[in-house]
Design a protein around this motif. Structure first.
Motif, PDB file in Angstrom:
ATOM      1  N   ILE A 159      11.776  -5.226   2.018  1.00 46.30           N
ATOM      2  CA  ILE A 159      11.471  -5.856   3.298  1.00 46.30           C
ATOM      3  C   ILE A 159      12.544  -6.860   3.684  1.00 46.30           C
ATOM      4  N   LEU A 160      13.042  -7.612   2.718  1.00 50.06           N
ATOM      5  CA  LEU A 160      14.081  -8.599   3.007  1.00 50.06           C
ATOM      6  C   LEU A 160      15.328  -7.933   3.575  1.00 50.06           C
ATOM      7  N   GLU A 161      15.584  -6.715   3.177  1.00 47.49           N
ATOM      8  CA  GLU A 161      16.726  -5.985   3.711  1.00 47.49           C
ATOM      9  C   GLU A 161      16.458  -5.442   5.115  1.00 47.49           C
ATOM     10  N   GLN A 162      15.174  -5.312   5.482  1.00 49.91           N
ATOM     11  CA  GLN A 162      14.798  -4.748   6.775  1.00 49.91           C
ATOM     12  C   GLN A 162      14.640  -5.800   7.866  1.00 49.91           C
ATOM     13  N   ILE A 163      14.249  -7.021   7.494  1.00 51.66           N
ATOM     14  CA  ILE A 163      13.966  -8.056   8.490  1.00 51.66           C
ATOM     15  C   ILE A 163      15.260  -8.437   9.213  1.00 51.66           C
ATOM     16  N   PRO A 164      15.280  -8.327  10.537  1.00 55.17           N
ATOM     17  CA  PRO A 164      16.514  -8.628  11.279  1.00 55.17           C
ATOM     18  C   PRO A 164      16.779 -10.125  11.398  1.00 55.17           C
ATOM     19  N   GLY A 165      18.056 -10.476  11.468  1.00 52.01           N
ATOM     20  CA  GLY A 165      18.414 -11.873  11.662  1.00 52.01           C
ATOM     21  C   GLY A 165      18.103 -12.714  10.430  1.00 52.01           C
ATOM     22  N   SER A 166      17.916 -13.994  10.657  1.00 48.42           N
ATOM     23  CA  SER A 166      17.594 -14.934   9.572  1.00 48.42           C
ATOM     24  C   SER A 166      16.389 -15.774   9.986  1.00 48.42           C
TER      25      SER A 166
ATOM     26  N   GLY B 133      11.508 -20.764  17.016  1.00 53.78           N
ATOM     27  CA  GLY B 133      12.295 -19.804  16.247  1.00 53.78           C
ATOM     28  C   GLY B 133      11.494 -18.567  15.897  1.00 53.78           C
ATOM     29  N   LYS B 134      12.103 -17.673  15.155  1.00 56.01           N
ATOM     30  CA  LYS B 134      11.433 -16.445  14.749  1.00 56.01           C
ATOM     31  C   LYS B 134      10.815 -16.617  13.361  1.00 56.01           C
ATOM     32  N   LEU B 135       9.579 -16.137  13.249  1.00 58.83           N
ATOM     33  CA  LEU B 135       8.849 -16.222  11.985  1.00 58.83           C
ATOM     34  C   LEU B 135       8.429 -14.825  11.562  1.00 58.83           C
ATOM     35  N   ALA B 136       8.892 -14.397  10.393  1.00 55.98           N
ATOM     36  CA  ALA B 136       8.431 -13.144   9.804  1.00 55.98           C
ATOM     37  C   ALA B 136       7.254 -13.457   8.882  1.00 55.98           C
ATOM     38  N   VAL B 137       6.144 -12.764   9.091  1.00 53.75           N
ATOM     39  CA  VAL B 137       4.969 -12.909   8.227  1.00 53.75           C
ATOM     40  C   VAL B 137       4.818 -11.615   7.441  1.00 53.75           C
TER      41      VAL B 137
ATOM     42  N   PHE C 258       0.857  -1.178   0.000  1.00 56.48           N
ATOM     43  CA  PHE C 258       0.000   0.000   0.000  1.00 56.48           C
ATOM     44  C   PHE C 258       0.900   1.237   0.000  1.00 56.48           C
ATOM     45  N   PRO C 259       0.416   2.366  -0.483  1.00 57.03           N
ATOM     46  CA  PRO C 259       1.268   3.560  -0.582  1.00 57.03           C
ATOM     47  C   PRO C 259       1.831   4.004   0.763  1.00 57.03           C
ATOM     48  N   ALA C 260       2.947   4.711   0.707  1.00 53.25           N
ATOM     49  CA  ALA C 260       3.573   5.259   1.913  1.00 53.25           C
ATOM     50  C   ALA C 260       2.582   6.146   2.654  1.00 53.25           C
ATOM     51  N   GLY C 261       2.581   6.052   3.987  1.00 51.23           N
ATOM     52  CA  GLY C 261       1.665   6.820   4.809  1.00 51.23           C
ATOM     53  C   GLY C 261       0.397   6.097   5.189  1.00 51.23           C
ATOM     54  N   THR C 262       0.197   4.899   4.611  1.00 55.32           N
ATOM     55  CA  THR C 262      -0.975   4.097   4.954  1.00 55.32           C
ATOM     56  C   THR C 262      -0.857   3.603   6.400  1.00 55.32           C
ATOM     57  N   PRO C 263      -1.933   3.619   7.181  1.00 57.45           N
ATOM     58  CA  PRO C 263      -1.867   3.099   8.556  1.00 57.45           C
ATOM     59  C   PRO C 263      -1.468   1.625   8.582  1.00 57.45           C
ATOM     60  N   GLY C 264      -0.969   1.199   9.732  1.00 56.03           N
ATOM     61  CA  GLY C 264      -0.590  -0.193   9.906  1.00 56.03           C
ATOM     62  C   GLY C 264       0.778  -0.504   9.330  1.00 56.03           C
ATOM     63  N   LYS C 265       1.087  -1.793   9.301  1.00 52.77           N
ATOM     64  CA  LYS C 265       2.387  -2.224   8.769  1.00 52.77           C
ATOM     65  C   LYS C 265       2.205  -3.470   7.920  1.00 52.77           C
ATOM     66  N   GLY C 266       3.220  -3.732   7.102  1.00 52.10           N
ATOM     67  CA  GLY C 266       3.105  -4.808   6.126  1.00 52.10           C
ATOM     68  C   GLY C 266       3.735  -6.122   6.518  1.00 52.10           C
ATOM     69  N   TYR C 267       4.442  -6.158   7.632  1.00 50.91           N
ATOM     70  CA  TYR C 267       4.973  -7.435   8.106  1.00 50.91           C
ATOM     71  C   TYR C 267       5.160  -7.373   9.613  1.00 50.91           C
ATOM     72  N   THR C 268       5.263  -8.553  10.208  1.00 52.00           N
ATOM     73  CA  THR C 268       5.492  -8.641  11.643  1.00 52.00           C
ATOM     74  C   THR C 268       6.439  -9.796  11.915  1.00 52.00           C
ATOM     75  N   LEU C 269       7.030  -9.799  13.085  1.00 54.73           N
ATOM     76  CA  LEU C 269       7.973 -10.844  13.483  1.00 54.73           C
ATOM     77  C   LEU C 269       7.421 -11.538  14.724  1.00 54.73           C
ATOM     78  N   LEU C 270       7.127 -12.834  14.593  1.00 51.11           N
ATOM     79  CA  LEU C 270       6.625 -13.632  15.708  1.00 51.11           C
ATOM     80  C   LEU C 270       7.789 -14.352  16.379  1.00 51.11           C
TER      81      LEU C 270
END
Length: 264
Positions: free
Chosen positions: A135-142, A109-113, A92-104
């Protein structure tokens, strides 16, 4: 890691099916994470409300993804930024509420959705291919990475899957509400399914009352749709991931309805 990805939940019938079958599937398969698309989970089949998010998460769903009906319920603007595991399409365009991924953070282990939306027949959006690279560049760790690609056409879904092969654990399609039988593991290890299907009314046209949809096609008039009633269906997919490579080892489609009862 084992993920249970549940198809688009449609209306109260869909939420009832989740309440009925999810405890049984939990007992049978012991998933480490449960993710579901909830963009149709409101009682009228469009959008999602705060109380519906809470209801689904109380049933054990850990992350809810959205899609083109994300903003159908105006109250979502009041709470989407307060729900860390309710995500909308990242492109969605920049400035849209919410976020496009989360880290569980899970015991296994850690799961990025990540939630993305297609552009073919879906409106003007940022490029999902380029956005996923960002996003792949932003997600921390592996971490393990699951992508819900909410898109209309099979070709766009397949193209993104091959584009991401080897970079994510699995990419699962949503939006069409009809489960496809093309589950596969791509050459570099990414699991793929064109569409996981839906959870909602079985005797319907993608969840909506049949006669209204048929009438719209015949008359081309703007007839209002409502969620169908009656017997239900539950579509999902189990995704088994390798601990070392974070890639898919097995995909198992789940289809539950009167013709395909849950056994076990």
């Amino acid at each position: 890691m084992r993920i249970l990805m549940i198809g688009d939940i449609v209306g109260q019938v869909g939420r009832k099916a989740v309440a009925t079958y999810l405890p049984k599937l939990n007992q049978m398969f012991s998933p480490d994470a449960i993710v579901a698309n909830g963009e149709n989970a409101a009682s009228n089949g469009r959008g999602v409300q705060r109380e519906v998010v809470r209801e689904l998460m109380d049933l054990g769903i850990q992350c809810i993804t959205l899609g083109n009906h994300a903003w159908a319920q105006s109250e979502i603007f009041d709470f989407i930024d307060e729900e860390p595991n309710l995500i909308r399409p990242a492109n969605f365009p920049a400035g849209t509420p919410g976020k496009g991924y989360t880290l569980l953070n899970l015991q296994s282990g850690k799961l990025a959705v990540v939630n993305l939306m297609g552009r073919t027949y879906m409106g003007t959006l940022d490029c999902p291919f380029r956005k996923m690279n960002e996003i792949l560049e932003q997600i921390p760790g592996s971490p393990y990475i699951l992508v819900d690609f909410h898109a209309e056409t099979t070709s766009e879904k397949q193209a993104l899957a091959y584009f991401l092969d080897g970079s994510v654990s699995a990419i699962i399609g949503t939006h069409t509400h009809v489960q496809t039988a093309d589950e596969r593991i791509l050459p570099k290890g990414t699991g793929y399914l064109t569409d996981v299907g839906m959870v909602g009314p079985y005797d319907s046209v993608i969840g909506m009352e049949k006669s209204a949809v048929v009438k719209r096609f015949i008359t081309q008039m703007p007839i209002r749709f409502s969620v169908a009633k009656g017997r239900e269906q539950f579509n999902a997919v189990l995704i088994d991931l390798d601990k070392q490579t974070k890639k898919t080892t097995k995909l198992t489609r789940i289809r539950i309805d009167e013709e395909h009862p849950l056994i076990g």
